[in-house]
Design an enzyme around this catalytic site. Structure first.
Site, PDB file in Angstrom:
ATOM      1  N   ARG A 111       0.852  -1.184   0.000  1.00  0.00           N
ATOM      2  CA  ARG A 111       0.000   0.000   0.000  1.00  0.00           C
ATOM      3  C   ARG A 111       0.893   1.241   0.000  1.00  0.00           C
ATOM      4  O   ARG A 111       1.918   1.280   0.707  1.00  0.00           O
ATOM      5  CB  ARG A 111      -0.883   0.041   1.259  1.00  0.00           C
ATOM      6  CG  ARG A 111      -2.096  -0.865   1.195  1.00  0.00           C
ATOM      7  CD  ARG A 111      -3.085  -0.386   0.117  1.00  0.00           C
ATOM      8  NE  ARG A 111      -4.237  -1.270  -0.032  1.00  0.00           N
ATOM      9  CZ  ARG A 111      -4.303  -2.304  -0.872  1.00  0.00           C
ATOM     10  NH1 ARG A 111      -3.271  -2.610  -1.650  1.00  0.00           N
ATOM     11  NH2 ARG A 111      -5.397  -3.022  -0.961  1.00  0.00           N
ATOM     12  N   GLU A 143      -4.514   7.445  -4.911  1.00  0.00           N
ATOM     13  CA  GLU A 143      -4.594   6.775  -6.216  1.00  0.00           C
ATOM     14  C   GLU A 143      -5.777   7.306  -7.000  1.00  0.00           C
ATOM     15  O   GLU A 143      -6.880   7.349  -6.435  1.00  0.00           O
ATOM     16  CB  GLU A 143      -4.704   5.264  -6.008  1.00  0.00           C
ATOM     17  CG  GLU A 143      -3.433   4.694  -5.398  1.00  0.00           C
ATOM     18  CD  GLU A 143      -3.440   3.169  -5.239  1.00  0.00           C
ATOM     19  OE1 GLU A 143      -4.458   2.541  -5.574  1.00  0.00           O
ATOM     20  OE2 GLU A 143      -2.430   2.631  -4.784  1.00  0.00           O
ATOM     21  N   HIS A 172      -1.431   0.267  -9.760  1.00  0.00           N
ATOM     22  CA  HIS A 172      -2.035  -0.724  -8.850  1.00  0.00           C
ATOM     23  C   HIS A 172      -2.496  -1.969  -9.631  1.00  0.00           C
ATOM     24  O   HIS A 172      -3.670  -2.326  -9.654  1.00  0.00           O
ATOM     25  CB  HIS A 172      -3.215  -0.100  -8.085  1.00  0.00           C
ATOM     26  CG  HIS A 172      -3.536  -0.830  -6.813  1.00  0.00           C
ATOM     27  ND1 HIS A 172      -4.000  -0.192  -5.692  1.00  0.00           N
ATOM     28  CD2 HIS A 172      -3.472  -2.149  -6.473  1.00  0.00           C
ATOM     29  CE1 HIS A 172      -4.209  -1.070  -4.724  1.00  0.00           C
ATOM     30  NE2 HIS A 172      -3.891  -2.270  -5.184  1.00  0.00           N
TER      31      HIS A 172
HETATM   32  N1  LIG Z   1      -0.714  -4.304  -5.303  1.00  0.00           N
HETATM   33  C1  LIG Z   1      -1.705  -5.132  -5.267  1.00  0.00           C
HETATM   34  O1  LIG Z   1      -2.515  -5.200  -6.171  1.00  0.00           O
HETATM   35  C2  LIG Z   1      -1.867  -6.057  -4.104  1.00  0.00           C
HETATM   36  C3  LIG Z   1      -2.354  -7.357  -4.272  1.00  0.00           C
HETATM   37  C4  LIG Z   1      -2.477  -8.178  -3.172  1.00  0.00           C
HETATM   38  C5  LIG Z   1      -2.142  -7.712  -1.913  1.00  0.00           C
HETATM   39  N2  LIG Z   1      -1.714  -6.438  -1.781  1.00  0.00           N
HETATM   40  C6  LIG Z   1      -1.327  -5.915  -0.490  1.00  0.00           C
HETATM   41  O2  LIG Z   1      -0.199  -6.639  -0.042  1.00  0.00           O
HETATM   42  C7  LIG Z   1      -0.196  -6.696   1.362  1.00  0.00           C
HETATM   43  C8  LIG Z   1       0.021  -8.126   1.825  1.00  0.00           C
HETATM   44  O3  LIG Z   1      -1.024  -8.957   1.382  1.00  0.00           O
HETATM   45  P1  LIG Z   1      -1.079 -10.469   1.887  1.00  0.00           P
HETATM   46  O4  LIG Z   1      -2.177 -11.124   1.151  1.00  0.00           O
HETATM   47  O5  LIG Z   1       0.269 -11.075   1.846  1.00  0.00           O
HETATM   48  O6  LIG Z   1      -1.521 -10.230   3.389  1.00  0.00           O
HETATM   49  P2  LIG Z   1      -1.161 -11.155   4.636  1.00  0.00           P
HETATM   50  O7  LIG Z   1      -2.080 -10.725   5.696  1.00  0.00           O
HETATM   51  O8  LIG Z   1      -1.126 -12.573   4.244  1.00  0.00           O
HETATM   52  O9  LIG Z   1       0.319 -10.711   5.024  1.00  0.00           O
HETATM   53  C9  LIG Z   1       0.639  -9.512   5.656  1.00  0.00           C
HETATM   54  C10 LIG Z   1       1.778  -9.787   6.597  1.00  0.00           C
HETATM   55  O10 LIG Z   1       2.221  -8.543   7.103  1.00  0.00           O
HETATM   56  C11 LIG Z   1       2.621  -8.774   8.443  1.00  0.00           C
HETATM   57  N3  LIG Z   1       2.744  -7.524   9.180  1.00  0.00           N
HETATM   58  C12 LIG Z   1       1.783  -6.853   9.866  1.00  0.00           C
HETATM   59  N4  LIG Z   1       2.318  -5.775  10.454  1.00  0.00           N
HETATM   60  C13 LIG Z   1       3.623  -5.760  10.123  1.00  0.00           C
HETATM   61  C14 LIG Z   1       4.701  -4.892  10.442  1.00  0.00           C
HETATM   62  N5  LIG Z   1       4.524  -3.825  11.207  1.00  0.00           N
HETATM   63  N6  LIG Z   1       5.900  -5.188   9.944  1.00  0.00           N
HETATM   64  C15 LIG Z   1       6.096  -6.269   9.170  1.00  0.00           C
HETATM   65  N7  LIG Z   1       5.128  -7.137   8.855  1.00  0.00           N
HETATM   66  C16 LIG Z   1       3.897  -6.876   9.321  1.00  0.00           C
HETATM   67  C17 LIG Z   1       1.581  -9.712   8.970  1.00  0.00           C
HETATM   68  O11 LIG Z   1       2.045 -10.408  10.105  1.00  0.00           O
HETATM   69  C18 LIG Z   1       1.377 -10.630   7.800  1.00  0.00           C
HETATM   70  O12 LIG Z   1       2.192 -11.788   7.883  1.00  0.00           O
HETATM   71  C19 LIG Z   1      -1.507  -6.055   1.796  1.00  0.00           C
HETATM   72  O13 LIG Z   1      -1.278  -4.710   2.104  1.00  0.00           O
HETATM   73  C20 LIG Z   1      -2.360  -6.127   0.581  1.00  0.00           C
HETATM   74  O14 LIG Z   1      -3.342  -5.157   0.575  1.00  0.00           O
HETATM   75  C21 LIG Z   1      -1.555  -5.606  -2.832  1.00  0.00           C
HETATM   76  O1  LIG Z   2      -5.354  -5.605  -1.657  1.00  0.00           O
HETATM   77  C1  LIG Z   2      -5.528  -6.116  -2.751  1.00  0.00           C
HETATM   78  O2  LIG Z   2      -6.152  -7.187  -2.922  1.00  0.00           O
HETATM   79  C2  LIG Z   2      -4.893  -5.477  -3.927  1.00  0.00           C
HETATM   80  O3  LIG Z   2      -4.401  -4.260  -3.612  1.00  0.00           O
HETATM   81  C3  LIG Z   2      -5.744  -5.486  -5.137  1.00  0.00           C
HETATM   82  O4  LIG Z   2      -6.552  -4.346  -5.232  1.00  0.00           O
HETATM   83  P1  LIG Z   2      -7.547  -4.222  -6.466  1.00  0.00           P
HETATM   84  O5  LIG Z   2      -8.633  -5.231  -6.240  1.00  0.00           O
HETATM   85  O6  LIG Z   2      -8.071  -2.828  -6.411  1.00  0.00           O
HETATM   86  O7  LIG Z   2      -6.783  -4.515  -7.689  1.00  0.00           O
END
Ligand SMILES: NC(=O)c1ccc[n+]([C@@H]2O[C@H](COP(=O)([O-])OP(=O)(O)OC[C@H]3O[C@@H](n4cnc5c(N)ncnc54)[C@H](O)[C@@H]3O)[C@@H](O)[C@H]2O)c1
Ligand SMILES: O=C(O)[C@H](O)COP(=O)(O)O
Length: 592
Positions: free
Chosen positions: A280, A309, A328
């Site tokens: 994020r 965004e 994104h």
């Molecule tokens: N760019 C995109 O399109 C996209 C897609 C999927 C996920 N994401 C983002 O990626 C991130 C991770 O997703 P995920 O599915 O792996 O989630 P997840 O919950 O499986 O993993 C997140 C991890 O972060 C850890 N965490 C929490 N606080 C922390 C800190 N202060 N320092 C270090 N680690 C910490 C948690 O313990 C957990 O293991 C989320 O923010 C999600 O929104 C973005």
């Molecule tokens: O947190 C998520 O799952 C990702 O950031 C994906 O976001 P989006 O659905 O807007 O592509």
């Protein structure tokens, strides 16, 4: 003799829940029970009974088709906040991705109709969870289907950044041939810090190891053995950021992670570090990042996410020549979007059907198989709560409720949050206009000053069933059915699940056995022949179907409590005639 159809006006006070554990032997049951008919169910759906689901951002076709089988689906993209608030009052569910801000205004505008918000993805930082909970709105997400896509995008950004792919591509397209300008850096042997070792972080780590990188991770909550299993060492935050050549961010945006990469922390980094962010935007202080790039601390950054965004067109960060940016796109693969759409559609439809959600964000998350196992007990809990509160006649209001679970399971093998929530629903809904569900049960109880204590009786024997019995007791109240007051002075009802069906097994100190379906008539009488027939024929004359009858008595020809399950609501006249039977001392009609 008094008959009463349902509720009293009660005040609930003094919040909180507590739990104690005791060890007892199983309780015996001795009651006479006569099963008459299997209850029939009649479900009548009106023409407009379908719920309405608003989909405010693009969702995969397979998910939309699933939604359309069950609901009216309104796909309205790019709504302004005002348009969203206007539409939401006509919707039972809302499905969003990261682009829709579901804030308090949205819940207030829904005026109680919105029951579920489905986040088609992982991050729920765009949904006001506190407001959702206060409004009893369940928030579910789709936490697994885009993991690989996000990890692959992280690796794509890492490799593209290291070899200047985006800049070189733009240069070639501009007619240039700048081979010396775009010399990159190698990945093999370099140290990558994965910040946040969850689903995406661990997949990134796995792939980076395949590229020959030395991978370390920082995550205060990740188990070390999971990291060791893929050859990753968990280190402190400071170690991670100070020794790494690449830092890849994979934590959620929370109060603790907001702007976690800031001036102070950039200053601790190795000169020439490269940053990747597919988590994020808000976890980086973007101004500090621009300064760190200009100061030569950060050599390059590859960003998929931004604080705002889309970012402003003149964003110094986005325009910086050492930064590559994508809009994104982490979750945006065909496969991930189909998977996410199906995952969220199933969760939203299930939640609208009243099923317990396995991906709930603001309610207890209970694995699907545990939910299936607990389902009849959850129904039992709600019905016992409903019965208990309808038995209350007066006193100082319902302030103190004790729930006793008897189970042969180990204390840590029984999650009572669902049961407590549904008992709370049963206790509150008959006496108020509040809609209570798993989401807002504890909040609503606290607000109304209802104190629920939980006690656990550990039974000997096989832990095959999660629960042997559940007892609900309301203290310091009078009852409209005096026999419902137990020897210890509380309105008491107890039940258990038999063959998957919830049964009432105790009222006050009387043991009965009646399935909790339809509605219930409780009569106290002097035990004598012909009572079942007399009551049965009054109901039969009115075509009220008796589903179950059971008599619990102190001793033959002494006082007895007859519990009669009915499928239809008897008329006031029939209830009056039951009350007039000479042996009947008191009776009550209760809606389940
Ligand atoms: N760019 C995109 O399109 C996209 C897609 C999927 C996920 N994401 C983002 O990626 C991130 C991770 O997703 P995920 O599915 O792996 O989630 P997840 O919950 O499986 O993993 C997140 C991890 O972060 C850890 N965490 C929490 N606080 C922390 C800190 N202060 N320092 C270090 N680690 C910490 C948690 O313990 C957990 O293991 C989320 O923010 C999600 O929104 C973005
Ligand atoms: O947190 C998520 O799952 C990702 O950031 C994906 O976001 P989006 O659905 O807007 O592509």
């Amino acid at each position: 003799m008094a008959a009463s159809a349902s509720s009293a006006s009660l005040q609930l006070s003094s919040p909180s829940t507590t739990a104690t554990w005791l060890r007892h032997r199983p309780l015996g049951l001795s009651s006479l029970s006569l099963r008459h008919h299997q209850p029939r169910r009649l479900v009548v759906l009106s023409m407009d009974a379908k719920p309405t689901i608003l989909v405010s951002e693009k969702l995969g076709e397979a998910g939309l088709n699933l939604l359309k089988e069950f609901a009216n689906v309104d796909c309205s993209y790019n709504l302004s906040p005002e348009e969203l608030c206007t539409k939401i009052s006509l919707c039972d569910a809302l499905i969003v991705r990261s682009g829709t801000k579901v804030n308090r205004d949205v819940f207030e505008a829904s005026a109680g109709r919105l029951k579920v918000v489905g986040r088609a993805g992982v991050g729920i930082d765009n949904v006001d969870l506190a407001a959702a909970t206060e409004h009893g709105c369940l928030v579910v997400n789709a936490p697994t289907a885009n993991t690989v896509a996000a990890a692959e995008h992280g690796i794509a950004l890492l490799t593209a950044m290291a070899r200047n792919i985006a800049q070189a591509d733009a240069s070639v397209k501009a007619g240039k041939w700048e081979r010396n300008k775009y010399v990159g850096v190698s990945l093999v042997g370099k140290t990558l810090a994965v910040m946040g070792f969850g689903k995406v972080g661990s997949e990134v780590a796995r792939r980076a190891k395949g590229l020959g990188m030395h991978v370390i991770a920082h995550d205060p909550y990740a188990p070390a053995d999971r990291a060791h299993a893929i050859g990753v060492e968990l280190v402190s935050f400071d170690v991670a950021i100070s020794i790494s050549d690449f830092i890849s961010l994979h934590m959620p945006l929370t109060a603790a992670t907001s702007k976690i990469l800031n001036d102070e922390n950039f200053a601790k980094m190795k000169k020439g570090v490269r940053i990747i962010n597919v988590a994020r935007g808000g976890v980086i202080d973007e101004e500090a990042l621009v300064k760190a790039i200009d100061a030569g601390i950060v050599a390059q950054a590859a960003l998929d996410v931004f604080t705002v965004e889309p970012p402003p067109k003149d964003s110094k960060l986005v325009q910086h020549e050492n930064v590559i940016a994508t809009p994104h796109l982490g979750a945006s693969t065909m496969e991930a979007q189909e998977g996410v759409a199906i995952e969220i559609a199933e969760a939203v439809v299930g939640a609208l059907k009243g099923e317990l959600a396995a991906t709930a964000v603001n309610a207890p998350m209970v694995p699907a198989q545990v939910l299936t196992e607990l389902k009849p007990y959850v129904t039992l809990g709600e019905k016992l709560g409903r019965l208990a509160v309808q038995l209350v006649a007066g006193g100082d209001g319902v302030k103190s409720v004790k729930v006793t679970y008897a189970s042969a399971r180990a204390p840590d093998d029984l999650d009572t949050r669902l049961l407590r929530a549904m008992i709370t629903k049963g206790l509150i809904e008959p006496i108020s206009s509040v809609f209570v569900n798993l989401v807002n049960a504890d909040f609503t109880a606290k607000q109304r000053g209802l104190r629920i204590t939980e006690e656990r009786i550990i039974l000997d024997g096989s832990p095959e069933n999660p629960l042997e019995s559940v007892q609900v007791q309301i203290a310091n109240v009078e009852s409209k059915f005096a026999s419902a007051i137990s020897d210890s002075g509380e309105v008491t009802v107890e039940g258990r699940v038999k063959d998957g069906i919830p049964h009432l097994t105790k009222v006050g100190s009387f043991e009965v056995d009646v399935s909790l379906e339809g509605s219930l008539i409780l009569c106290r009488q002097v035990d004598q022949p012909g009572m079942i027939g007399k009551v049965g024929s009054i109901l039969g004359e009115e075509n009220v179907n008796v589903s179950f009858m059971s008599v619990g008595r102190i001793a033959p020809r002494k006082q007895a409590v007859m519990a009669i399950g009915v499928d239809e609501e008897p008329s006031k006249q029939s209830l009056k005639r039951i009350g007039e039977i000479s042996a009947v001392e008191e009776f009550v009609y209760l809606k389940l």
